[in-house]
Design an enzyme around this catalytic site. Structure first.
Site, PDB file in Angstrom:
ATOM      1  N   TYR A 447       0.812  -1.231   0.000  1.00  0.00           N
ATOM      2  CA  TYR A 447       0.000   0.000   0.000  1.00  0.00           C
ATOM      3  C   TYR A 447       0.843   1.279   0.000  1.00  0.00           C
ATOM      4  O   TYR A 447       1.853   1.354   0.705  1.00  0.00           O
ATOM      5  CB  TYR A 447      -0.805   0.061   1.303  1.00  0.00           C
ATOM      6  CG  TYR A 447      -2.179  -0.542   1.294  1.00  0.00           C
ATOM      7  CD1 TYR A 447      -2.858  -0.862   0.126  1.00  0.00           C
ATOM      8  CD2 TYR A 447      -2.831  -0.783   2.497  1.00  0.00           C
ATOM      9  CE1 TYR A 447      -4.126  -1.416   0.180  1.00  0.00           C
ATOM     10  CE2 TYR A 447      -4.101  -1.327   2.543  1.00  0.00           C
ATOM     11  CZ  TYR A 447      -4.743  -1.645   1.374  1.00  0.00           C
ATOM     12  OH  TYR A 447      -5.994  -2.180   1.436  1.00  0.00           O
ATOM     13  N   GLU A 448       0.351   2.279  -0.687  1.00  0.00           N
ATOM     14  CA  GLU A 448       0.873   3.654  -0.575  1.00  0.00           C
ATOM     15  C   GLU A 448       2.355   3.744  -0.919  1.00  0.00           C
ATOM     16  O   GLU A 448       3.106   4.480  -0.294  1.00  0.00           O
ATOM     17  CB  GLU A 448       0.660   4.219   0.847  1.00  0.00           C
ATOM     18  CG  GLU A 448      -0.709   3.997   1.453  1.00  0.00           C
ATOM     19  CD  GLU A 448      -1.838   4.447   0.551  1.00  0.00           C
ATOM     20  OE1 GLU A 448      -1.613   5.287  -0.332  1.00  0.00           O
ATOM     21  OE2 GLU A 448      -2.947   3.936   0.717  1.00  0.00           O
ATOM     22  N   GLY A 449       2.741   3.012  -1.955  1.00  0.00           N
ATOM     23  CA  GLY A 449       4.149   2.970  -2.332  1.00  0.00           C
ATOM     24  C   GLY A 449       4.797   1.773  -1.667  1.00  0.00           C
ATOM     25  O   GLY A 449       4.936   1.741  -0.447  1.00  0.00           O
TER      26      GLY A 449
END
Lengths: 602, 602
Positions: A447-449
């Site tokens: 997630y999120e990078g």
């Protein structure tokens, strides 16, 4: 059936003994943060989540989400449990009062977030992302959005998403294909396909507010692979009348599919198709409306918040996994721990089982303290009275955000796997509920990078630019903690932390010395991040140990709790901190040997 | 769709260049093991598994097994694919010729096993366990079993299981409740419940032969919690006429449930209820029929074989995961790797992605070499001409078995997770097939004694007793490899290995010095095992590097293959071997700090 008990006592220790939030008089809202306020709030959400959300965790995983006639159905009980959560106000503890929130500091929001996720990660994500989205909208939205949209999101009757990824591109936004065309009335029409949209559709709320990245054409009317053309938009599932805020007809957003995933199966991960969807451009109100930076900064704002949320979520699942494995280890009978005894004992008597449990717990409590401290730094960045304080807090928060995201999620995944290992074969059986923690927690590393991207962010951005200022601030925090332990004779702890801090210093120096060598820096990034991670938790354990030491000396009643803090602190210093030397040795190799092979030879 | 290509070329390198099996003239059957034999065999099973088994891997996971009217149905296509495999003879490459097998060395059986598992872990397990069971039966079975049962198992028309675990006990066999009562005709009747029985029921074969642990009453007719009462029995799903070998009526074994598991979902994991099931006692034919040791030694024989099989299976899944992630990394476009370039590149250009890929591959190839060497040691233990050779090989094989089981399964799990990480969000989506490798590989850390139990076996048993003899043999192998690298100037490799070997030496000395302290030894065991693991793979890389060096110098045509060996060897020496110092530091702490807390405080 899996158990879950929210770590309320540990949060109270972190808030009041470790961070002493009640003494931070110069921070807005903090002087009210006494035990009289925090305890009932945390006990309230704890009881709600233990009673209402946790019982739906396993059934939600089993059932998953499904697409029926173009609409997503969440698992049985989710919609009702979500509504009850919002009605009780647990979703808006840290939302601004002017939008109907309780206005408590983000620190309390973080605690609530961990507890919600610990009880039911899939369900908590709907609310968590809504909060990330509304915070972003607060900074990037037009006045009518603040008036009509944010209050609905604060109440939870509307939810939010972030729509970034497309089938062929995630991290590299330049490749994005989704297009936005300006309309005569100043609105836009968006067309394209977004994937991996958490909570992209569901039956929990009346409306869903999508924050969408899309490209504007350049001066020649062409869409190019360039970051500067990427902008940030709001697309509502149901169109909204900007004047009244009322919902009107359905917008051009449809669900292409609900993904079948490894875990977090109760959260609907959607493919969303935008077809001439009505969109409103977002941007920092202080920025030029034509500046693409407005879009990107909005997105990064949301990403930063989501990165912290991801790390804390990972902690939440790790805590739940730990609790189950500790209970299992206390109850499962096997063997005799020592020679001469013929009495079967619980497996918790085995040193190797202890090792796994203490490893989990020392991480969880250290991470909880660290995450709380960074949340406090973010409050200080916003609200501290002195500009220097704000800047310093902001420097630290920026530096430490990728560490929370990546190090927490890596270690939490290890923790959930340790829990399965303690269960043995029973851990592999779905009915026992513990393997779900592994599957659920696995997403946080992505997630999120993905964590490799976080590591690169740390070395290339956070340690570059103003990075040395941020690092010096961090190093001085470590020095204070070391001295604080020495003052009271906790020398074994301070010595270990000093040694690890030297490795950290050397790693940072290496990064600086090699900053011109893109490949070397990138190759070293993961090891450098791990050094930061293990030292960060070590820093918190040094602080916690000093506090526990003092409170024990003052004969506070919770001796077992305080003594455990010392045991866990020692564990971390003796068995985790020494990892820094290997990480450093490896980091200092740079990219040596890693790029020698032709791509096709792998 | 996931891909899989069996690592035939790497096995040919291991067999003929590294181990030079064709030169081992004094080992029965080895002189025929030239490339002319091994290549077509390995290419044959490779093609079969790639074509017939791998395409069923994902669908088998999706569908799982189910219980219908008391019988287990395996996923669509499994029964047919299993039969084709057996008809082609791939299941019996290493089975003795006198039972209808091809009589090839176990080394070839290991290669076949890895390839089968790599293509379809769930399906391969039916056959793998049958082979483990028939090998055990060969040593412990009565003549009529060797005549009538083993040939059926070799042909694969009957399969085998091992029935050890009960709901309340796994590792601690003393707590077992399943009872065996002797009958007037010398047979037994067994009653009890066994769980986690892989392949406990299915639709692949006409009959299933269960090898079952159960307790006999003591002299007073009582069943006590004592190892000496545990014995080993054969229970056939369909009763067998000992004279004709013909199947008769159904025995008292029924399926209580098929477990829903995290992975390996195409393999039926059953709860088996034994109700007055007709059983035949097993025991080493050289041992007294009343000796309980007969049962236990039979079980340990099976367990040892299964432990090796577990490690190799983990490698198989790790290899499959690696291949998919390498292909994905070569194809997935994102970003520009270096400043100045504006051309999007595949993610394999990123050093952190390289790091993950090389980490996976260096483990896989090193483990393949190590597992093959240990398989060769087992052959030497059985068939070497000199008693000293047999003893030395046996010592080494015993010492290294827990390392293959535990270290391989831990690292393979890491490898499958690295694969998911390279896929990013796409790795979390079930359709892409890569998260299945994580779920499948997770079991190998638990099977056949959880890895903590393996670590304890290593330090408490393998390094005790005759352990110093085994360790000295291992240390001398390392010395030879170091010198062999030095001879040709591969000093960077030999230096790294020498340093790590010193840590290993220190760890072994620490274990000896503390052998009286049960808790300390147990607490240190996992770190000691990790030192052995990383050094073992390092040993193989030193050998492989020397061989590759020589072949490059001799201008053999496969330069890219050989140069990659050197790159992977350097990776292991530079980036994995240095872990030994931290492991040693931690091991030497013994149980310090781990047992301080009351069990209830965790």
């Amino acid at each position: 059936m899996p158990i879950y008990k929210a770590p309320v006592e540990d949060y109270l220790f972190v808030l009041h003994d470790l961070l002493r939030v009640q003494d931070l008089k110069d921070l807005a809202g903090f002087s009210e943060l006494t035990n009289d306020l925090t305890r009932p709030v945390l006990e309230g959400i704890a009881q709600f989540c233990e009673d209402k959300w946790q019982p739906l965790n396993q059934s939600g995983d089993e059932e998953g989400c499904r697409l029926e006639n173009g609409a997503v159905r969440t698992p049985k009980g989710f919609a009702e449990a979500y509504k009850q959560y919002c009605e009780a106000g647990w979703n808006k503890l840290a939302s601004p009062e002017r939008f109907g929130g309780a206005g408590l500091p983000g620190l309390i929001g973080m605690a609530a977030g961990e507890i919600a996720v610990g009880s039911n990660a899939a369900l908590a994500l709907y609310s968590g992302l809504t909060n990330a989205a509304l915070s972003t909208l607060e900074v990037t939205g037009a006045p009518w959005m603040l008036e009509h949209i944010i209050p609905k999101m604060v109440d939870g009757v509307w939810t939010g998403t972030m729509c970034l990824t497309e089938p062929h591109c995630g991290t590299d936004l330049r490749l994005m294909k989704t297009k936005a065309i300006e309309q005569p009335d100043g609105s836009y029409k968006i067309t394209g396909t977004k994937i991996f949209i958490s909570g992209g559709d569901h039956d929990l709320s009346d409306n869903i507010v999508h924050l969408v990245l899309a490209k504007l054409p350049n001066a020649e009317g062409k869409f190019v692979d360039d970051l500067s053309s990427v902008n940030f938009f709001l697309v509502s599932k149901q169109n909204i009348d900007p004047n009244s805020g009322r919902l009107s007809h359905r917008n051009g957003v449809s669900v292409g599919a609900v993904e079948k995933k490894m875990g977090i199966r109760g959260n609907a991960t959607c493919v969303l198709n935008f077809e001439d969807a009505v969109a409103h451009r977002l941007g920092s109100q202080s920025e030029s409306k034509t500046s693409s930076a407005a879009g990107m900064s909005g997105m990064f704002l949301m990403m930063n918040r989501a990165r912290l949320g991801t790390g804390i979520s990972a902690l939440g699942v790790s805590e739940a996994a730990y609790q189950n494995s500790a209970q299992y280890a206390q109850e499962r009978i096997a063997g005799k721990p020592a020679k001469g005894s013929n009495q079967p004992h619980a497996i918790i008597s085995y040193p190797d089982v202890r090792r796994l449990l203490i490893k989990q717990r020392a991480f969880n409590e250290g991470a909880r303290a660290f995450g709380s401290w960074v949340s406090l730094l973010i409050e200080k960045q916003r609200n501290a009275s002195e500009p220097d304080q704000r800047r310093r807090a902001g420097d630290l928060a920026q530096l430490l955000t990728p560490i929370i995201k990546a190090y927490f999620s890596d270690r939490a995944f290890d923790g959930t796997n340790a829990a399965v290992q303690i269960y043995g074969g029973h851990g592999y059986i779905r009915d026992n509920g513990v393997e779900q923690f592994v599957r659920d927690s696995r997403i946080y590393q992505i997630y999120e990078g993905a964590n490799g991207v976080q590591a690169h962010d740390l070395v290339a951005r956070k340690l570059g630019a103003d990075g040395s200022r941020a690092y010096e601030a961090f190093a001085s925090e470590i020095t204070v903690a070391i001295e604080s332990c020495e003052e009271v004779g906790l020398d074994d702890l301070s010595d270990a932390l000093r040694k690890a801090a030297k490795d950290l210093e050397a790693a940072v120096e290496w990064v600086r010395a090699n900053s011109g060598s893109t490949y070397d820096i990138a190759a070293a990034s993961y090891d450098v991040l791990n050094i930061f991670g293990v030292v960060s938790i070590g820093l918190m354990w040094a602080r916690a140990a000093r506090v526990a030491h003092d409170l024990l000396k003052a004969n506070r009643a919770d001796r077992e709790f305080l003594e455990r803090k010392l045991v866990l602190a020692r564990y971390w210093m003796e068995r985790e901190l020494p990892m820094t030397s290997t990480f450093l040795e490896r980091a200092a190799l740079g990219s040596r040997g890693l790029m020698d092979l032709a791509a096709a030879a792998l």
